[in-house]
Structures are given as C-alpha cells and as structure tokens.
Design a protein around this motif. Structure first.
Motif, PDB file in Angstrom:
ATOM      1  N   ALA A  54       0.852  -1.182   0.000  1.00  0.00           N
ATOM      2  CA  ALA A  54       0.000   0.000   0.000  1.00  0.00           C
ATOM      3  C   ALA A  54       0.892   1.237   0.000  1.00  0.00           C
ATOM      4  O   ALA A  54       2.005   1.205   0.531  1.00  0.00           O
ATOM      5  N   THR A  56       0.728   5.921  -0.608  1.00  0.00           N
ATOM      6  CA  THR A  56      -0.080   7.118  -0.802  1.00  0.00           C
ATOM      7  C   THR A  56      -0.223   7.460  -2.274  1.00  0.00           C
ATOM      8  O   THR A  56      -0.915   8.422  -2.609  1.00  0.00           O
ATOM      9  N   GLU A  58      -1.705   5.464  -4.415  1.00  0.00           N
ATOM     10  CA  GLU A  58      -2.908   4.808  -4.907  1.00  0.00           C
ATOM     11  C   GLU A  58      -4.042   5.824  -5.014  1.00  0.00           C
ATOM     12  O   GLU A  58      -4.170   6.720  -4.184  1.00  0.00           O
ATOM     13  N   ASP A  60      -7.346   5.866  -4.567  1.00  0.00           N
ATOM     14  CA  ASP A  60      -8.356   6.070  -3.524  1.00  0.00           C
ATOM     15  C   ASP A  60      -7.795   6.814  -2.314  1.00  0.00           C
ATOM     16  O   ASP A  60      -8.486   7.623  -1.702  1.00  0.00           O
ATOM     17  N   ILE A  61      -6.544   6.570  -1.977  1.00  0.00           N
ATOM     18  CA  ILE A  61      -5.927   7.277  -0.854  1.00  0.00           C
ATOM     19  C   ILE A  61      -5.529   8.691  -1.271  1.00  0.00           C
ATOM     20  O   ILE A  61      -5.741   9.651  -0.542  1.00  0.00           O
ATOM     21  N   ALA A  76      -3.529   6.387   7.108  1.00  0.00           N
ATOM     22  CA  ALA A  76      -4.390   5.789   6.078  1.00  0.00           C
ATOM     23  C   ALA A  76      -3.697   4.600   5.417  1.00  0.00           C
ATOM     24  O   ALA A  76      -4.325   3.562   5.169  1.00  0.00           O
ATOM     25  N   VAL A  77      -2.403   4.718   5.157  1.00  0.00           N
ATOM     26  CA  VAL A  77      -1.654   3.610   4.566  1.00  0.00           C
ATOM     27  C   VAL A  77      -1.555   2.454   5.557  1.00  0.00           C
ATOM     28  O   VAL A  77      -1.662   1.284   5.179  1.00  0.00           O
ATOM     29  N   LYS A  79      -3.735   1.598   7.893  1.00  0.00           N
ATOM     30  CA  LYS A  79      -5.031   0.908   7.926  1.00  0.00           C
ATOM     31  C   LYS A  79      -5.231   0.059   6.675  1.00  0.00           C
ATOM     32  O   LYS A  79      -5.724  -1.065   6.739  1.00  0.00           O
ATOM     33  N   LEU A  80      -4.821   0.596   5.525  1.00  0.00           N
ATOM     34  CA  LEU A  80      -4.987  -0.126   4.269  1.00  0.00           C
ATOM     35  C   LEU A  80      -4.101  -1.371   4.220  1.00  0.00           C
ATOM     36  O   LEU A  80      -4.546  -2.434   3.779  1.00  0.00           O
ATOM     37  N   GLU A  83      -5.639  -4.040   6.381  1.00  0.00           N
ATOM     38  CA  GLU A  83      -6.805  -4.627   5.720  1.00  0.00           C
ATOM     39  C   GLU A  83      -6.374  -5.628   4.642  1.00  0.00           C
ATOM     40  O   GLU A  83      -6.907  -6.733   4.550  1.00  0.00           O
ATOM     41  N   ARG A  84      -5.390  -5.249   3.836  1.00  0.00           N
ATOM     42  CA  ARG A  84      -4.916  -6.142   2.781  1.00  0.00           C
ATOM     43  C   ARG A  84      -4.192  -7.358   3.340  1.00  0.00           C
ATOM     44  O   ARG A  84      -4.259  -8.440   2.771  1.00  0.00           O
TER      45      ARG A  84
END
Length: 120
Positions: A54, A56, A58, A60-61, A76-77, A79-80, A83-84
């Motif tokens: 992941a 920054t 990408e 969506d972010i 944010a990264v 959390k992503l 999740e992945r």
C-alpha cells in the motif's frame, strides 16, 4: 567520512539483520518514506515474495488526502496495509522500519496497522 547514503544503508541493514534473527518465519512489514509519500509492504522473506502493499500513490488514498507526506496519510496507509494483510491471511508480522527512526510518520503507520489488526 561516510556519506549520508552509506550511513542510511548501514543502519537499514543492521535493522534488517536484527529483524531476521527474531522473525521465526513471520513476514515483515517494511516501511519506506520519502519527502512526498509513504509506502508499506508485507514481504515473505522465505518465499521472496510481496504479500501485500500500500502507498499514498494509490488513487483512492491520494484523492482523500491533502498530501501524501503527513501523519494522516501514514495512518491511512497503515489501515490499508492491515486490511490487505488480513485479506491475504496474515496476522503476525515483524516491523521493519528500515533506516528511519520510529517517530512521526513511521510511528503513525505502525500504530494504524496495529489498530487494523496486525500483531507486531
């Protein structure tokens, strides 16, 4: 006198050597930060493959953030990537900060990844 790049490479290799000693087969969460972005990968060193990544950069972010170089972007990264990792079936990792000190954006990414469910 050693250059700054030599110092950073030596520090990163020292951190990575210590991580491999305690990994016990767990994949590592590798973090890289630049002046404009932050990146995270979960790497399986045994197989030599990247399990999840992941950054920054990408879409969506990037659209949701003002800049990719602040603590909110790092969170944010984090959390992503958590999740992945859970989608890939990874729960336990070893944190690889590279040559960066555990402070600021690196710390924010790590704490967000922990909140997202990664154990390290």
């Amino acid at each position: 006198m050693a250059s700054r790049k030599d110092t950073l490479v030596r520090r990163a290799s020292r951190v990575r050597r210590q991580i491999k000693a305690v990994a016990n087969g767990r994949p590592r969460l590798s973090v890289h930060r630049s002046s404009k972005n932050i990146y995270a990968q979960i790497i399986d060193d045994v197989a030599g493959k990247t399990i999840a990544a992941a950054s920054t950069l990408e879409a969506d972010i990037k659209s949701a953030l003002k800049t990719g170089a602040d603590m909110a972007a790092a969170a944010a990264v984090g959390k992503l990537i958590a999740e992945r990792a859970s989608q890939a079936g990874v729960k336990d990792v070893v944190f690889d900060r590279g040559a960066f000190i555990y402070h600021g954006r690196v710390k924010a990414l790590a704490e967000a990844a922990r909140e997202g469910g990664l154990n390290f």
